[in-house]
Motif scaffolding. Structure first.
Motif, PDB file in Angstrom:
ATOM      1  N   GLN A 103       5.827 -58.781 -25.548  1.00 42.29           N
ATOM      2  CA  GLN A 103       6.436 -58.470 -26.714  1.00 42.29           C
ATOM      3  C   GLN A 103       7.826 -57.787 -26.641  1.00 42.29           C
ATOM      4  OE1 GLN A 103       6.388 -58.770 -30.068  1.00 42.29           O
ATOM      5  NE2 GLN A 103       4.536 -59.555 -30.343  1.00 42.29           N
ATOM      6  N   GLU A 107       6.973 -50.454 -28.759  1.00 44.77           N
ATOM      7  CA  GLU A 107       6.339 -50.315 -30.138  1.00 44.77           C
ATOM      8  C   GLU A 107       5.596 -51.603 -30.658  1.00 44.77           C
ATOM      9  OE1 GLU A 107       7.714 -48.887 -34.344  1.00 44.77           O
ATOM     10  OE2 GLU A 107       9.356 -49.081 -32.896  1.00 44.77           O
ATOM     11  N   LYS A 108       6.222 -52.934 -30.412  1.00 48.67           N
ATOM     12  CA  LYS A 108       5.990 -54.003 -31.067  1.00 48.67           C
ATOM     13  C   LYS A 108       4.542 -54.330 -30.067  1.00 48.67           C
ATOM     14  CE  LYS A 108       8.243 -54.936 -34.513  1.00 48.67           C
ATOM     15  NZ  LYS A 108       7.608 -55.103 -35.763  1.00 48.67           N
ATOM     16  N   GLU A 111       1.820 -52.309 -31.433  1.00 46.66           N
ATOM     17  CA  GLU A 111       1.516 -52.978 -32.918  1.00 46.66           C
ATOM     18  C   GLU A 111       0.590 -54.303 -32.782  1.00 46.66           C
ATOM     19  OE1 GLU A 111       3.992 -54.776 -36.567  1.00 46.66           O
ATOM     20  OE2 GLU A 111       4.800 -52.992 -35.604  1.00 46.66           O
ATOM     21  N   TRP A 155       6.007 -55.335 -22.451  1.00 44.86           N
ATOM     22  CA  TRP A 155       7.448 -55.379 -22.978  1.00 44.86           C
ATOM     23  C   TRP A 155       8.437 -55.715 -22.014  1.00 44.86           C
ATOM     24  CZ3 TRP A 155       4.248 -51.250 -22.709  1.00 44.86           C
ATOM     25  CH2 TRP A 155       4.679 -50.168 -21.830  1.00 44.86           C
TER      26      TRP A 155
END
Length: 687
Positions: A103, A107-108, A111, A155
């Protein structure tokens, strides 16, 4: 008794499920059984019939003919749900293998894991059955399954990709990932290195809407299937076989790509909401007009029917009217797809046109290209090219000069602003000044453009001669600005002898060592004289809003170059955005809103300085010649406008400083006395 142990028959079934060969079922088929999507708060089975264009890209993910799949497309196409979630679901149940899902941020990633994958896993019985029963095998970023395969939700970082082999790597929203991850290379390149161990069974997926501008707007593509030169997902698309999604015209049977440029609406309607109510698509072959809401004989809407019958055609190929492909596709190990906005299942043509018209209107009013860029990237699915670099030719602007008088204020003006650019070079030290008159809707006129080069200080070698100003060394040179700019007045163009004062002056506060210190001290001097409300210090910056009020404080720094402790307001300017506004105003050809009137006494050098910069593909303004002072002075005058929020004025009921000339109580007679005008009380407009 087996007690807490599983029954033998169940154990045999579980073991058999783990050692069975991979299921070659196409992902577009398995997704109908395994994939669930959230709809109105409930998880419902994925309906592949709504997004038929996504089936071919999904199925390429299981093809050993390719090592990578690249999908570029607009928002509202179901590309993330179908390609990412669908591939994850199929891998868990049908084709277990270690999977890295990247991602755009940590944070994403968390989520996505909680809101998307967690809900999917709970809703899908087969996925739920494949998950490890051990609690510690299922956390936010790491998930282990009964077959031993591992799903990592990560990430962009060097550590995510380093020293690990992954059979499958998915990069979602690729154009929002850093182009160079921790100086190690692009995410696509790093992902390919991680799957290399698995040879033809390894697979990389990159999907995104375009997010980078075209680097060379003058470049001409070799075929309609080639994307223009840019970074990110479209650069990867160009490495592949370059498939575009085509529709077959129901009237003539010819194939065409449904691009935004083929949409038709009433251009004579200025209101975006009304103009976008009726939008059609014209066939480029027979000019027949297609409506996405037209109901076909089978009861389906035309757009859905065209999508279901559409074809992905690679570069080098074409389709005949019987849907048979001819030609030779590009030889490559990358299956690449590029979808455009009009085919998106969950976005109407009305929405596309409405967003475009609103964004274009904002650009014309403010010069800001950000909203325009966003709608082109995410709604139309295309790389963004700024509307123009710099079309302000010197000769073109000079031809617009008119006899407007010399340094006189037009009767339609409402207020004056002034701008000061500080030059501190040894041989070029001076103050450059420009004064503008502003009217309704910020129509403006250049009133004065001059330099302050000589100081009142006496040349020690020749007492009959004044010396050149030195803004970096002498505060007394700054004090020249009080009478020659801040308190300066200009004659009203009606032979009445009345004069109009400068309402606000913006002055550059940067430059060589000493300039900033003197600029701050000069502001303190004006404050003591009661003139600070008519003066503002400005400083350029590359990001943020157009104007931001700050109170710099470096009293705790030992290496400070200027003495300031939070007592001086300095307005930070996003010069690129304001230069867009200036450029847009100068482009206007007819008097009216934001038009710039140019008097015929302006020299050719004035216009050369206006054309001294151009905007590159990234939206940054760069010099193409050394002298750009006039362009900067326009920026500082606009800073006065934005500081006073004049772009938001209700001109039917303006603030007192922007009332019509005949109602102004601050006009001055030739002897310096204020003119007593019979003014009425006015309610200030709300901003």
């Amino acid at each position: 008794m087996l007690g807490r142990y599983a029954r033998p028959d169940k154990t045999r079934r579980d073991v058999a499920s783990l050692i069975k060969p991979p299921n070659r079922e196409p992902i577009s088929k398995s997704a109908r059984r395994l994939l669930y999507a959230e709809q109105n708060g409930a998880m419902v089975p994925w309906d592949g019939d709504l997004v038929p264009y996504i089936h071919e890209p999904m199925d390429c993910l299981k093809s050993r003919q390719y090592s990578a799949v690249v999908f570029a497309g607009p928002a509202r196409t179901s590309k993330t749900l179908s390609l990412i979630d669908g591939w994850v679901a199929d891998t868990i149940v049908n084709n277990p293998g270690d999977f890295l899902l990247v991602q755009i941020s940590q944070e994403k990633a968390a989520e996505f894991s909680k809101k998307r994958l967690g809900r999917l896993f709970n809703a899908s019985p087969e996925i739920r059955a494949a998950m490890s029963p051990r609690a510690h095998d299922n956390n936010v970023h790491d998930k282990v399954f009964k077959a031993g395969n591992f799903l990592k939700v990560g990430w962009p970082s060097k550590t995510i990709f380093a020293s690990s082999d992954w059979k499958y790597v998915a990069l979602t929203d690729y154009d929002r990932i850093p182009p160079n991850i921790d100086s190690e290379g692009s995410g696509f390149y790093l992902a390919g290195k991680r799957t290399q161990t698995y040879m033809s069974s390894g697979m990389v997926l990159a999907e995104s809407s375009p997010g980078f501008p075209v680097t060379d707007p003058s470049y001409r593509v070799s075929s309609p299937h080639e994307a223009p030169p840019t970074q990110g997902i479209l650069s990867l698309y160009n490495q592949g076989d370059r498939r575009l999604f085509y529709w077959q015209c129901p009237d003539c049977g010819e194939w065409f790509e449904p691009d935004f440029d083929l949409l038709v609406w009433d251009n004579d309607i200025l209101d975006p909401a009304k103009a976008s109510k009726e939008v059609y698509m014209g066939c480029p072959h027979c000019s027949s007009v297609l409506s996405e809401y037209k109901v076909m004989p089978n009861g389906q809407a035309l757009k859905l029917e065209l999508n279901r019958n559409g074809l992905w055609i690679p570069e080098g190929c074409y389709a005949d009217q019987n849907r048979v492909l001819h030609g030779e596709p590009r030889e490559t190990r990358v299956a690449s797809f590029w979808q455009k906005g009009p085919t998106a299942a969950f976005q109407t043509w009305n929405e596309l046109v409405y967003k475009w018209l609103v964004a274009w209107g904002e650009y014309e009013k403010t010069g800001d290209i950000e909203t325009l860029k966003t709608t082109v990237n995410t709604d139309q699915g295309k790389a963004f090219t700024p509307p123009r670099k710099n079309e302000r030719g010197t000769s073109e602007l000079m031809e617009r000069r008119k006899d407007l008088g010399v340094r006189v204020v037009p009767l339609w003006a409402r207020f004056l602003t002034a701008a000061i650019d500080v030059q501190a070079g040894k041989k070029t030290a001076r103050f450059d000044v420009m004064v503008l008159a502003w009217g309704v809707d910020l129509e403006c006129q250049v009133i004065d453009r001059y330099k302050i080069e000589k100081s009142k200080r006496i040349d020690p070698d020749n007492r009959d001669k004044f010396v050149r100003v030195n803004p970096a060394a002498y505060l007394e040179d700054w004090k020249l600005l009080v009478d020659r700019v801040v308190k300066k007045t200009y004659a009203l163009d009606d032979d009445s002898g009345r004069r109009v004062p400068v309402m606000m002056t913006a002055c550059d506060s940067g430059g060589e060592d000493g300039v900033t210190d003197n600029a701050y001290d000069f502001y303190r001097y004006l404050k003591a004289e009661g003139l600070a409300r008519r003066f503002m210090l400005v400083k350029g910056r590359g990001t943020g809003s157009k104007i931001h009020k700050s109170f710099p404080d470096n009293s705790n720094r030992k290496d400070r170059k200027a003495n300031i402790s939070g007592d001086i307001p300095v307005f930070l300017l996003n010069t690129d955005k304001i230069k867009d506004t200036v450029d847009s105003a100068l482009q206007r050809q007819e008097p009216g809103r934001r038009y710039v009137h140019l008097p015929d006494h302006l020299p050719e050098s004035f216009f050369d300085e206006l054309a001294a910069e151009e905007r590159d593909a990234s939206g940054k303004w760069t010099k193409i010649s050394t002298r750009n002072e006039t362009f900067d002075l326009f920026v500082y005058n606009w800073a006065c406008v934005f500081h006073k929020k004049a772009e938001r004025i209700n001109w039917e009921c303006p603030p007192l400083w922007a009332v019509p000339i005949e109602e102004c109580a601050e006009l001055i007679t030739g002897d310096g006395e204020e003119v007593a005008q019979p003014t009425r009380r006015r309610r200030r407009s709300s901003f």
